[in-house]
Design a protein around this motif. Structure first.
Motif, PDB file in Angstrom:
ATOM      1  N   ALA A   1      43.726  44.416  26.840  1.00 36.32           N
ATOM      2  CA  ALA A   1      43.478  43.077  26.755  1.00 36.32           C
ATOM      3  C   ALA A   1      42.308  42.426  26.384  1.00 36.32           C
ATOM      4  CB  ALA A   1      43.800  42.603  28.451  1.00 36.32           C
TER       5      ALA A   1
ATOM      6  N   PRO B   1      39.591  41.946  34.467  1.00 32.17           N
ATOM      7  CA  PRO B   1      40.122  40.753  34.776  1.00 32.17           C
ATOM      8  C   PRO B   1      41.548  41.033  35.165  1.00 32.17           C
ATOM      9  CG  PRO B   1      38.818  40.146  33.092  1.00 32.17           C
ATOM     10  CD  PRO B   1      38.948  41.715  33.075  1.00 32.17           C
ATOM     11  N   LEU B   2      42.000  41.731  34.730  1.00 31.67           N
ATOM     12  CA  LEU B   2      43.454  41.989  34.883  1.00 31.67           C
ATOM     13  C   LEU B   2      43.522  42.985  36.141  1.00 31.67           C
ATOM     14  CD1 LEU B   2      45.351  42.118  31.648  1.00 31.67           C
ATOM     15  CD2 LEU B   2      45.357  40.231  33.253  1.00 31.67           C
TER      16      LEU B   2
ATOM     17  N   THR C   1      42.880  40.712  39.219  1.00 35.44           N
ATOM     18  CA  THR C   1      43.868  39.799  39.535  1.00 35.44           C
ATOM     19  C   THR C   1      45.203  40.907  40.288  1.00 35.44           C
ATOM     20  OG1 THR C   1      43.884  38.742  37.494  1.00 35.44           O
ATOM     21  CG2 THR C   1      46.120  38.878  38.380  1.00 35.44           C
TER      22      THR C   1
ATOM     23  N   LEU D   1      42.199  29.997  40.513  1.00 31.23           N
ATOM     24  CA  LEU D   1      43.106  29.914  39.172  1.00 31.23           C
ATOM     25  C   LEU D   1      44.242  28.780  39.636  1.00 31.23           C
ATOM     26  CD1 LEU D   1      43.540  33.561  37.864  1.00 31.23           C
ATOM     27  CD2 LEU D   1      42.248  31.741  36.892  1.00 31.23           C
TER      28      LEU D   1
ATOM     29  N   ALA E   1      48.200  29.991  35.621  1.00 30.47           N
ATOM     30  CA  ALA E   1      47.362  30.649  34.980  1.00 30.47           C
ATOM     31  C   ALA E   1      47.528  32.105  35.598  1.00 30.47           C
ATOM     32  CB  ALA E   1      45.988  30.268  35.026  1.00 30.47           C
ATOM     33  N   LEU E   2      47.787  32.069  36.840  1.00 33.65           N
ATOM     34  CA  LEU E   2      48.007  33.555  37.258  1.00 33.65           C
ATOM     35  C   LEU E   2      49.458  34.069  37.086  1.00 33.65           C
ATOM     36  CD1 LEU E   2      47.551  35.501  39.583  1.00 33.65           C
ATOM     37  CD2 LEU E   2      48.790  34.339  41.453  1.00 33.65           C
TER      38      LEU E   2
ATOM     39  N   TYR F   1      50.572  33.634  34.186  1.00 35.83           N
ATOM     40  CA  TYR F   1      50.394  34.170  32.903  1.00 35.83           C
ATOM     41  C   TYR F   1      49.757  35.685  32.909  1.00 35.83           C
ATOM     42  CZ  TYR F   1      48.129  34.975  28.421  1.00 35.83           C
ATOM     43  OH  TYR F   1      47.819  35.467  27.076  1.00 35.83           O
ATOM     44  N   ARG F   2      48.799  35.857  33.659  1.00 38.08           N
ATOM     45  CA  ARG F   2      48.124  37.001  33.927  1.00 38.08           C
ATOM     46  C   ARG F   2      49.052  38.232  34.370  1.00 38.08           C
ATOM     47  NH1 ARG F   2      42.154  36.950  36.424  1.00 38.08           N
ATOM     48  NH2 ARG F   2      41.076  35.229  34.949  1.00 38.08           N
TER      49      ARG F   2
ATOM     50  N   ARG G   1      51.255  39.164  31.640  1.00 37.20           N
ATOM     51  CA  ARG G   1      50.598  39.943  30.576  1.00 37.20           C
ATOM     52  C   ARG G   1      50.376  41.400  30.974  1.00 37.20           C
ATOM     53  NH1 ARG G   1      49.340  41.410  25.671  1.00 37.20           N
ATOM     54  NH2 ARG G   1      47.308  41.575  25.152  1.00 37.20           N
ATOM     55  N   ILE G   2      50.221  41.582  32.407  1.00 36.87           N
ATOM     56  CA  ILE G   2      50.164  42.989  32.986  1.00 36.87           C
ATOM     57  C   ILE G   2      51.344  43.497  32.685  1.00 36.87           C
ATOM     58  CG2 ILE G   2      50.111  44.290  35.061  1.00 36.87           C
ATOM     59  CD1 ILE G   2      47.926  41.862  35.971  1.00 36.87           C
TER      60      ILE G   2
END
Length: 353
Positions: free
Chosen positions: A277, A283-284, A287, A307, A311-312, A314-315, A318-319
């Protein structure tokens, strides 16, 4: 006083009357050899355990009996002062030596007890001397502050005073070890360790206290101590800020850390894709920590991370994309949460796997 004089062995005043009589008659001061003999007798009296009050009384009584009829107080009292000063010097030196030896013996016993060294029977006999009965269950509490302490520092002394001021007649032991404060108490006396925790937390301006489980015997005390230390270590790695930690509540973490290779494999296989990432894995991973600490509630997680929920989301997506594991799916969550806990225990990604 007369009874005390009677029980004080005369050998500790050996030659005292003769020295006073001769020095007073000739008007001289005591010689170096005479003073050295007083020091030696003072040291012997201390080693024999005689009280200072009885010894002083015996010296004064002997001085009165040996007082030359023609001598004035100005002739005799300076000699008594000289003799008593030398005797006191020897007595105090011997007492300091005894105190150092006692402290060394106490420190050796504590080290052996906490680390499970030595014969169990011998440890039990030594424990009685320091107020512990190893046939009972005992629990160990360990307090850690922002700085390291030893027993001469003000904070441990205040904590000890507060502890023994309230539980004067309890069989407890207080000490410092490797910069931390340690309290050993019978396992059925939770009020002792609770009070210790309260005083230590306040005295260290917000330090943490960990309490091991009650265990039996000398070996059990060592295990309880190790549990308390492990609880403090887990709290530091996991970011737990509770003022009082109970090892019984944190048993899952030592279990996870016990097979280090398996834990490394789990973290590597599950979380290492996060390093792809932008900004790296941190950062992830933060999270995920916040998400699981919040009970997997998105709104609370977003609040903790400052956040937006969008936005959360999205994270989390992404994870999911990077790891192939969906943190929002209850059937997949356990593996990801266990790996996240493992990363904190291993201090990854700060420390490479």
């Amino acid at each position: 006083m007369a009874a005390e004089h009677h029980h004080t062995p005369g050998r500790f005043l050996d030659g005292y009357a003769e020295i006073l009589a001769d020095a007073a008659a000739t008007g001289r001061r005591l010689t170096r050899d005479e003073l050295d003999s007083r020091r030696a007798l003072g040291a012997k009296a201390a080693a024999a355990g005689h009280g200072w009050r009885a010894l002083v009384g015996e010296h004064l009584a002997t001085a009165r009996a040996a007082w030359p009829s023609t001598a004035s107080p100005d002739d005799v009292l300076p000699l008594v002062e000289q003799a008593m000063d030398a005797f006191a010097d020897g007595y105090e030196r011997a007492q300091r030596l005894v105190i150092r030896q006692e402290e060394a013996a106490r420190r050796e016993f504590i080290d052996d007890l906490l680390h499970g060294r030595g014969d169990a029977g011998h440890l039990a006999a030594r424990a009685e001397r320091f107020g512990l009965r190893l046939s009972r269950l005992h629990a160990v509490a360990v307090a850690e502050g922002p700085v390291k302490y030893d027993e001469t520092d003000p904070v441990p002394r205040r904590v000890e005073d507060a502890l023994f001021g309230r539980f004067e007649n309890r069989r407890i032991l207080f000490t410092t070890k490797n910069g931390r404060m340690v309290c050993i108490a019978p396992g059925d006396q939770e009020d002792v360790l609770t009070h210790f925790a309260k005083q230590a937390h306040a005295g260290t301006d917000g330090g943490q206290v960990a309490i091991g489980r009650p265990r039996n015997g000398a070996v059990g005390i060592g295990h309880s101590y190790e549990e308390a230390l492990n609880a403090l270590d887990v709290a530091q790695r996991m970011g737990f800020g509770d003022p009082v930690l109970h090892a019984a509540d944190l048993l899952v973490f030592p279990v996870l850390a016990r097979d280090r290779q398996a834990l490394l494999d789990l973290v590597r296989s599950t979380l290492s894709p996060l390093e792809q990432a932008r900004g790296g894995a941190r950062p992830l991973l933060d999270t995920l920590n916040a998400y699981f600490d919040s009970g997997c509630v998105a709104a609370e997680t977003a609040r903790r991370l400052t956040l937006s929920v969008r936005a959360l989301t999205y994270r989390l997506d992404r994870i999911h994309t990077l790891t192939g594991v969906n943190p929002a799916d209850p059937t997949q969550r356990y593996t990801l949460q266990t790996a996240t806990i493992g990363a904190r225990l291993l201090n990854w990604p700060t420390r490479p796997l």
